[in-house]
Design a protein around this motif. Structure first.
Motif, PDB file in Angstrom:
ATOM      1  N   UNK A 146       0.820  -1.212   0.000  1.00  0.00           N
ATOM      2  CA  UNK A 146       0.000   0.000   0.000  1.00  0.00           C
ATOM      3  C   UNK A 146       0.855   1.263   0.000  1.00  0.00           C
ATOM      4  N   UNK A 147       1.971   1.237   0.701  1.00  0.00           N
ATOM      5  CA  UNK A 147       2.853   2.396   0.724  1.00  0.00           C
ATOM      6  C   UNK A 147       3.430   2.680  -0.664  1.00  0.00           C
ATOM      7  N   UNK A 148       3.651   1.623  -1.441  1.00  0.00           N
ATOM      8  CA  UNK A 148       4.271   1.775  -2.761  1.00  0.00           C
ATOM      9  C   UNK A 148       3.269   1.889  -3.905  1.00  0.00           C
ATOM     10  N   UNK A 149       1.973   1.736  -3.606  1.00  0.00           N
ATOM     11  CA  UNK A 149       0.949   1.772  -4.649  1.00  0.00           C
ATOM     12  C   UNK A 149      -0.231   2.616  -4.180  1.00  0.00           C
ATOM     13  N   UNK A 150      -0.122   3.926  -4.275  1.00  0.00           N
ATOM     14  CA  UNK A 150      -1.148   4.816  -3.722  1.00  0.00           C
ATOM     15  C   UNK A 150      -2.505   4.701  -4.396  1.00  0.00           C
ATOM     16  N   UNK A 151      -2.574   4.101  -5.585  1.00  0.00           N
ATOM     17  CA  UNK A 151      -3.865   3.963  -6.255  1.00  0.00           C
ATOM     18  C   UNK A 151      -4.713   2.842  -5.649  1.00  0.00           C
ATOM     19  N   UNK A 152      -4.101   2.045  -4.771  1.00  0.00           N
ATOM     20  CA  UNK A 152      -4.820   0.973  -4.086  1.00  0.00           C
ATOM     21  C   UNK A 152      -5.216   1.435  -2.680  1.00  0.00           C
ATOM     22  N   UNK A 153      -6.428   1.081  -2.260  1.00  0.00           N
ATOM     23  CA  UNK A 153      -6.907   1.466  -0.932  1.00  0.00           C
ATOM     24  C   UNK A 153      -7.119   0.261  -0.023  1.00  0.00           C
ATOM     25  N   UNK A 154      -7.058  -0.930  -0.584  1.00  0.00           N
ATOM     26  CA  UNK A 154      -7.193  -2.159   0.201  1.00  0.00           C
ATOM     27  C   UNK A 154      -6.142  -3.147  -0.287  1.00  0.00           C
ATOM     28  N   UNK A 155      -5.488  -3.820   0.658  1.00  0.00           N
ATOM     29  CA  UNK A 155      -4.611  -4.938   0.320  1.00  0.00           C
ATOM     30  C   UNK A 155      -5.081  -6.154   1.100  1.00  0.00           C
ATOM     31  N   UNK A 156      -5.403  -7.194   0.375  1.00  0.00           N
ATOM     32  CA  UNK A 156      -5.870  -8.449   0.967  1.00  0.00           C
ATOM     33  C   UNK A 156      -4.932  -9.573   0.534  1.00  0.00           C
ATOM     34  N   UNK A 157      -5.315 -10.793   0.788  1.00  0.00           N
ATOM     35  CA  UNK A 157      -4.529 -11.953   0.367  1.00  0.00           C
ATOM     36  C   UNK A 157      -5.426 -13.181   0.396  1.00  0.00           C
ATOM     37  N   UNK A 158      -4.924 -14.291  -0.069  1.00  0.00           N
ATOM     38  CA  UNK A 158      -5.669 -15.544  -0.007  1.00  0.00           C
ATOM     39  C   UNK A 158      -5.795 -15.993   1.450  1.00  0.00           C
ATOM     40  N   UNK A 181      -5.931 -10.617  -9.113  1.00  0.00           N
ATOM     41  CA  UNK A 181      -5.048  -9.936  -8.158  1.00  0.00           C
ATOM     42  C   UNK A 181      -5.471  -8.498  -7.921  1.00  0.00           C
ATOM     43  N   UNK A 182      -6.263  -7.926  -8.829  1.00  0.00           N
ATOM     44  CA  UNK A 182      -6.776  -6.576  -8.640  1.00  0.00           C
ATOM     45  C   UNK A 182      -8.283  -6.572  -8.892  1.00  0.00           C
ATOM     46  N   UNK A 183      -9.013  -5.999  -7.940  1.00  0.00           N
ATOM     47  CA  UNK A 183     -10.466  -5.906  -8.038  1.00  0.00           C
ATOM     48  C   UNK A 183     -10.888  -4.441  -8.000  1.00  0.00           C
ATOM     49  N   UNK A 184     -12.068  -4.195  -8.562  1.00  0.00           N
ATOM     50  CA  UNK A 184     -12.610  -2.848  -8.623  1.00  0.00           C
ATOM     51  C   UNK A 184     -13.923  -2.774  -7.854  1.00  0.00           C
ATOM     52  N   UNK A 185     -14.443  -1.563  -7.743  1.00  0.00           N
ATOM     53  CA  UNK A 185     -15.750  -1.350  -7.117  1.00  0.00           C
ATOM     54  C   UNK A 185     -16.815  -2.178  -7.824  1.00  0.00           C
ATOM     55  N   UNK A 232     -10.731   3.456  -4.693  1.00  0.00           N
ATOM     56  CA  UNK A 232      -9.522   2.985  -5.364  1.00  0.00           C
ATOM     57  C   UNK A 232      -9.551   1.485  -5.570  1.00  0.00           C
ATOM     58  N   UNK A 233      -8.414   0.905  -5.974  1.00  0.00           N
ATOM     59  CA  UNK A 233      -8.345  -0.512  -6.301  1.00  0.00           C
ATOM     60  C   UNK A 233      -8.137  -1.370  -5.054  1.00  0.00           C
ATOM     61  N   UNK A 234      -8.456  -2.656  -5.209  1.00  0.00           N
ATOM     62  CA  UNK A 234      -8.266  -3.651  -4.151  1.00  0.00           C
ATOM     63  C   UNK A 234      -7.283  -4.700  -4.655  1.00  0.00           C
ATOM     64  N   UNK A 235      -6.216  -4.911  -3.910  1.00  0.00           N
ATOM     65  CA  UNK A 235      -5.182  -5.887  -4.273  1.00  0.00           C
ATOM     66  C   UNK A 235      -5.359  -7.161  -3.455  1.00  0.00           C
TER      67      UNK A 235
END
Length: 366
Positions: A146-158, A181-185, A232-235
């Motif tokens: 998240x610190x390196x990708x400001x266009x993302x507002x959520x970081x998740x994982x499996x 790996x990337x989801x939208x609204x 923003x995007x969800x990773x």
């Protein structure tokens, strides 16, 4: 160790939490606030807390535990951990009089909102009291992204979803058939794609309040996913770093049966609120989804022998229904015994297939 009620605002009929923490040793500027909501989780809560405490990070983080006046030994366990880890844990002891009922069911929503209000971090991570984290670098990996990708507002994982009673196979979520790996609204409008225990938010509501309707709907975590995805995007990192426990006392156990009709009605109302919140920018998509939920509702009403309301809604939407849901409804209406028998066969087949891609495609009776 002190008890304090600082930085909290309450309605006249609310009873403030007792915060047990030690300001002298807590970080004044944590980068991440980890939130654990718990109630009657005595067999599980220690595992949830340990998963947060084992995190290896190059930044300070705090762990906020909201204990909702459990009737088992959960509160005592939380107190023990707060006493042992005063530099990390802030424990909030709540009163049952504050519990918010949604659809007639007690929920942890007041507890959850109270913790969100009291969090200090730029990022907020979630872990419910019956789930747990398995990777000690989980927070570091997510915050780095998240610190390196400001266009993302959520970081998740499996995450691995497993049944406590071992009656069904565990499975990885998101499912392979829907995983990206990337989801939208827009992706999240159709369905939820991430587990609560996997989420780290770049918190969007430190200066603006959550919508008033946030307390009205059943799925608080899904609401937050959508509200953030609108910004923003969800990773989703392709690593399994947590486990979600499915058991009979979980909050989702009432999602079927007598609560099914209410849950579908709640989702329809929720979609109307999301449509307004997003300034009707996705109006056609959301209206189509509402129609789909109405189609589910007419069959749920038939299951409850409410033929009158079921026919009324059917007559309102039949002109925009597709052929398949029309067939399903009329089959259900005029051949209820055969429909029930077919549905039982479907459910048995679905259990054997679990959440494989083949099982996911069996959608007729959903």
């Amino acid at each position: 160790m002190k008890e304090r009620n600082e930085h909290q605002t309450f309605k006249a009929d609310e009873i403030p939490s007792r915060e047990i923490s030690d300001p002298a040793v807590l970080s004044n500027d944590p980068l991440v606030s980890v939130i654990i909501v718990t109630y009657n989780h005595e067999p599980y809560i220690a595992e949830a807390i340990e998963g947060t405490l084992m995190q290896k990070t190059n930044f300070p983080y705090e762990v906020l535990i909201g204990e909702d006046d459990s009737s088992d030994g959960t509160r005592e366990i939380c107190k023990e951990y707060a006493a042992k880890h005063p530099d990390r844990i802030r424990l909030f002891l709540n009163d049952r009089k504050n519990v918010i009922y949604i659809g007639g069911q007690p929920t942890g929503r007041w507890n959850f909102i109270n913790l969100l209000k009291n969090s200090k971090g730029k990022y907020i991570a979630l872990c419910e009291g019956d789930d747990y984290w398995t990777d000690r670098y989980k927070l570091q990996k997510q915050v780095d992204f998240l610190e390196n990708n400001p266009e993302y507002v959520v970081c998740s994982h499996l995450a691995e979803n497993f049944h406590q009673d071992n009656t069904r196979k565990s499975y990885i979520f998101p499912h392979q058939s829907t995983k990206k790996e990337t989801y939208t609204f827009e992706d999240f409008l159709y369905r939820n794609h991430i587990n609560t225990c996997s989420v780290v938010y770049r918190w969007q509501f430190d200066k603006t309040p959550l919508p008033e309707w946030f307390s009205d709907h059943f799925t608080g975590d899904y609401s937050l996913h959508l509200l953030h995805a609108y910004q923003g995007h969800v990773k989703v990192l392709p690593e399994v770093m947590a486990k979600r426990r499915i058991h009979s006392k979980g909050i989702m156990s009432g999602s079927r049966g007598k609560y099914r009709v209410w849950r579908i009605k709640d989702r329809i109302s929720f979609m109307h609120n999301i449509n307004e919140y997003s300034n009707y920018g996705y109006d056609q998509i959301i209206r189509n989804l509402i129609t789909n939920y109405q189609q589910s509702l007419i069959n749920a009403l038939l299951d409850e022998n409410n033929e009158h309301d079921s026919k009324r809604i059917y007559n309102e939407i039949k002109h925009i229904m597709d052929f398949k849901p029309k067939c399903k409804y009329l089959f259900h209406l005029y051949f209820p015994d055969l429909f029930s028998a077919s549905k039982r066969i479907y459910n048995q087949t679905r259990k054997t297939l679990d959440y494989t891609s083949e099982g996911y495609k069996l959608r007729f009776f959903r």
